[in-house]
Enzyme design. Structure first.
Site, PDB file in Angstrom:
ATOM      1  N   LEU A  33       0.815  -1.210   0.000  1.00  0.00           N
ATOM      2  CA  LEU A  33       0.000   0.000   0.000  1.00  0.00           C
ATOM      3  C   LEU A  33       0.854   1.268   0.000  1.00  0.00           C
ATOM      4  O   LEU A  33       1.876   1.352   0.669  1.00  0.00           O
ATOM      5  CB  LEU A  33      -0.938  -0.003   1.214  1.00  0.00           C
ATOM      6  CG  LEU A  33      -1.893  -1.198   1.275  1.00  0.00           C
ATOM      7  CD1 LEU A  33      -2.761  -1.103   2.537  1.00  0.00           C
ATOM      8  CD2 LEU A  33      -2.774  -1.276   0.036  1.00  0.00           C
ATOM      9  N   GLY A  36      -1.369   6.415  -2.884  1.00  0.00           N
ATOM     10  CA  GLY A  36      -2.522   6.311  -3.783  1.00  0.00           C
ATOM     11  C   GLY A  36      -3.622   5.474  -3.152  1.00  0.00           C
ATOM     12  O   GLY A  36      -4.788   5.883  -3.078  1.00  0.00           O
ATOM     13  N   HIS A  37      -3.233   4.290  -2.674  1.00  0.00           N
ATOM     14  CA  HIS A  37      -4.222   3.428  -2.009  1.00  0.00           C
ATOM     15  C   HIS A  37      -4.850   4.147  -0.807  1.00  0.00           C
ATOM     16  O   HIS A  37      -6.059   4.090  -0.591  1.00  0.00           O
ATOM     17  CB  HIS A  37      -3.552   2.156  -1.484  1.00  0.00           C
ATOM     18  CG  HIS A  37      -2.980   1.258  -2.539  1.00  0.00           C
ATOM     19  ND1 HIS A  37      -1.649   0.955  -2.611  1.00  0.00           N
ATOM     20  CD2 HIS A  37      -3.567   0.583  -3.556  1.00  0.00           C
ATOM     21  CE1 HIS A  37      -1.429   0.120  -3.625  1.00  0.00           C
ATOM     22  NE2 HIS A  37      -2.575  -0.112  -4.217  1.00  0.00           N
ATOM     23  N   GLN A 153     -10.044   0.078 -16.127  1.00  0.00           N
ATOM     24  CA  GLN A 153     -10.563  -0.804 -15.068  1.00  0.00           C
ATOM     25  C   GLN A 153     -11.765  -0.159 -14.375  1.00  0.00           C
ATOM     26  O   GLN A 153     -12.791  -0.808 -14.143  1.00  0.00           O
ATOM     27  CB  GLN A 153      -9.442  -1.069 -14.066  1.00  0.00           C
ATOM     28  CG  GLN A 153      -9.876  -1.701 -12.773  1.00  0.00           C
ATOM     29  CD  GLN A 153      -8.685  -2.045 -11.894  1.00  0.00           C
ATOM     30  OE1 GLN A 153      -7.950  -2.984 -12.196  1.00  0.00           O
ATOM     31  NE2 GLN A 153      -8.478  -1.297 -10.823  1.00  0.00           N
TER      32      GLN A 153
HETATM   33  P1  AMP Z   1      -3.708  -2.039  -7.087  1.00  0.00           P
HETATM   34  O1  AMP Z   1      -3.230  -2.408  -5.725  1.00  0.00           O
HETATM   35  O2  AMP Z   1      -2.615  -1.569  -8.001  1.00  0.00           O
HETATM   36  O3  AMP Z   1      -4.603  -3.084  -7.709  1.00  0.00           O
HETATM   37  O4  AMP Z   1      -4.623  -0.772  -6.905  1.00  0.00           O
HETATM   38  C1  AMP Z   1      -5.728  -0.785  -6.033  1.00  0.00           C
HETATM   39  C2  AMP Z   1      -6.543   0.455  -6.268  1.00  0.00           C
HETATM   40  O5  AMP Z   1      -5.728   1.611  -6.038  1.00  0.00           O
HETATM   41  C3  AMP Z   1      -7.053   0.579  -7.718  1.00  0.00           C
HETATM   42  O6  AMP Z   1      -8.368   1.089  -7.695  1.00  0.00           O
HETATM   43  C4  AMP Z   1      -6.084   1.555  -8.324  1.00  0.00           C
HETATM   44  O7  AMP Z   1      -6.636   2.284  -9.405  1.00  0.00           O
HETATM   45  C5  AMP Z   1      -5.809   2.475  -7.152  1.00  0.00           C
HETATM   46  N1  AMP Z   1      -4.548   3.200  -7.325  1.00  0.00           N
HETATM   47  C6  AMP Z   1      -3.328   2.675  -7.626  1.00  0.00           C
HETATM   48  N2  AMP Z   1      -2.412   3.668  -7.747  1.00  0.00           N
HETATM   49  C7  AMP Z   1      -3.065   4.829  -7.526  1.00  0.00           C
HETATM   50  C8  AMP Z   1      -2.681   6.211  -7.525  1.00  0.00           C
HETATM   51  N3  AMP Z   1      -1.419   6.598  -7.767  1.00  0.00           N
HETATM   52  N4  AMP Z   1      -3.616   7.147  -7.260  1.00  0.00           N
HETATM   53  C9  AMP Z   1      -4.906   6.765  -7.015  1.00  0.00           C
HETATM   54  N5  AMP Z   1      -5.328   5.501  -6.996  1.00  0.00           N
HETATM   55  C10 AMP Z   1      -4.429   4.541  -7.257  1.00  0.00           C
END
Ligand code: AMP
Length: 280
Positions: A33, A36-37, A153
């Site tokens: 995490l 962003g998360h 997505q």
């Molecule tokens: P992931 O762990 O990469 O599957 O991402 C989980 C969630 O976090 C997904 O909805 C992604 O779009 C979102 N996410 C990943 N990176 C970012 C970011 N830099 N800013 C905003 N949301 C993000």
């Protein structure tokens, strides 16, 4: 914070909260995490009374030769971050809990997943939609948040929740970036210092296109040339795709339509594939 490992535990936890009249906010992730998360956790917390985060590195959304084996993990660190952020339940299921023996169902969103990452990563969105449908079904009625960084997505999941009548409100969250513009990503950990320097060309290319549009240049051809040349200037980069599409339907455009256009790209920086996009 409760750490839960089975679908039944998570379903029971969510149902108990709803019986108390509490609204559930849900953030599905693959862990490791980052800011962003955590911005998603924060956003969903403003729309819900209880926040659930899932961490599941979903093998079915990785193709052959992709980076499943080297996908970064830090469950202990993730747990601390979630606890500090006030998360109520952290769902970390083992693979056999999500895909027990005999599993054979797939969820496919058709048109929206054909181009962009869908074209470059066959089966990826089927894997994503299948696991997200399962997770949403386990959590039940909720508000769920997805990042605009994974724009295709987000659209596919929105479509799926409508098409399958899932009792879920889907929110999109803005992309969180480092100060130099690079979109924060779990995969950034793979970049060497030099590659980290090159990687800012993704957001740089998008910003340059945005600037040109502000000045009145609406040609998709010109925008593609501009973005490609910004990326080509950085050593060790290779464009996987660079596309300009309608922001709702994802059909290709000849002319940029300000207010409704997606500029999206995927670039290999060394062996690491990064994606980014901007809405114009
Ligand atoms: P992931 O762990 O990469 O599957 O991402 C989980 C969630 O976090 C997904 O909805 C992604 O779009 C979102 N996410 C990943 N990176 C970012 C970011 N830099 N800013 C905003 N949301 C993000």
């Amino acid at each position: 914070m409760q750490r839960l490992a089975t679908p039944t535990e998570l379903r029971d936890w969510c149902e108990a909260r709803r019986r108390e009249g509490r609204r559930i906010g849900f953030v599905p992730t693959m862990g490791y995490l980052h800011r962003g998360h955590m911005s998603l956790v924060e956003l969903v917390g403003r729309h819900a009374d209880e926040v659930v985060v899932s961490i599941f590195v979903n093998p079915r959304q990785f193709g052959d030769g992709e980076d499943l084996a080297r996908y970064p993990r830090d469950l202990e660190g993730d747990e601390v971050k979630c606890r500090q952020a006030g998360v109520g339940a952290l769902f970390v299921p083992p693979v056999q809990q999500m895909y027990p023996k005999g599993f054979q169902t797939r969820v496919k969103v058709s048109d929206l997943t054909q181009g962009l990452c869908g074209a470059r990563r066959p089966g990826h969105f089927e894997g994503v939609c299948t696991v997200v449908a399962k997770l949403l079904n386990i959590v039940g009625p909720c508000v769920a948040v997805f990042g605009q960084k994974d724009y295709q997505q987000l659209l596919a999941i929105r479509r799926m929740t409508v098409d399958l009548n899932l009792p879920v409100e889907v929110l999109g969250a803005p992309t969180v970036r480092d100060p130099d513009g690079l979109a924060v990503s779990s995969r950034n950990v793979h970049l060497s210092a030099d590659q980290r320097g090159s990687a800012k060309c993704l957001s740089g290319a998008l910003r340059q296109v945005q600037e040109q549009v502000r000045e009145g240049e609406l040609s998709v051809r010109v925008a593609r040339e501009t973005a490609s040349s910004v990326i080509a200037q950085q050593a060790g980069t290779r464009i996987d795709y660079l596309e300009i599409r309608d922001a709702e339907t994802l059909v290709q455009l000849d002319q940029i339509r300000p207010g409704g256009t997606l500029v999206a790209l995927a670039v290999f920086v060394g062996g690491t594939r990064l994606i980014d996009n901007i809405l114009i």
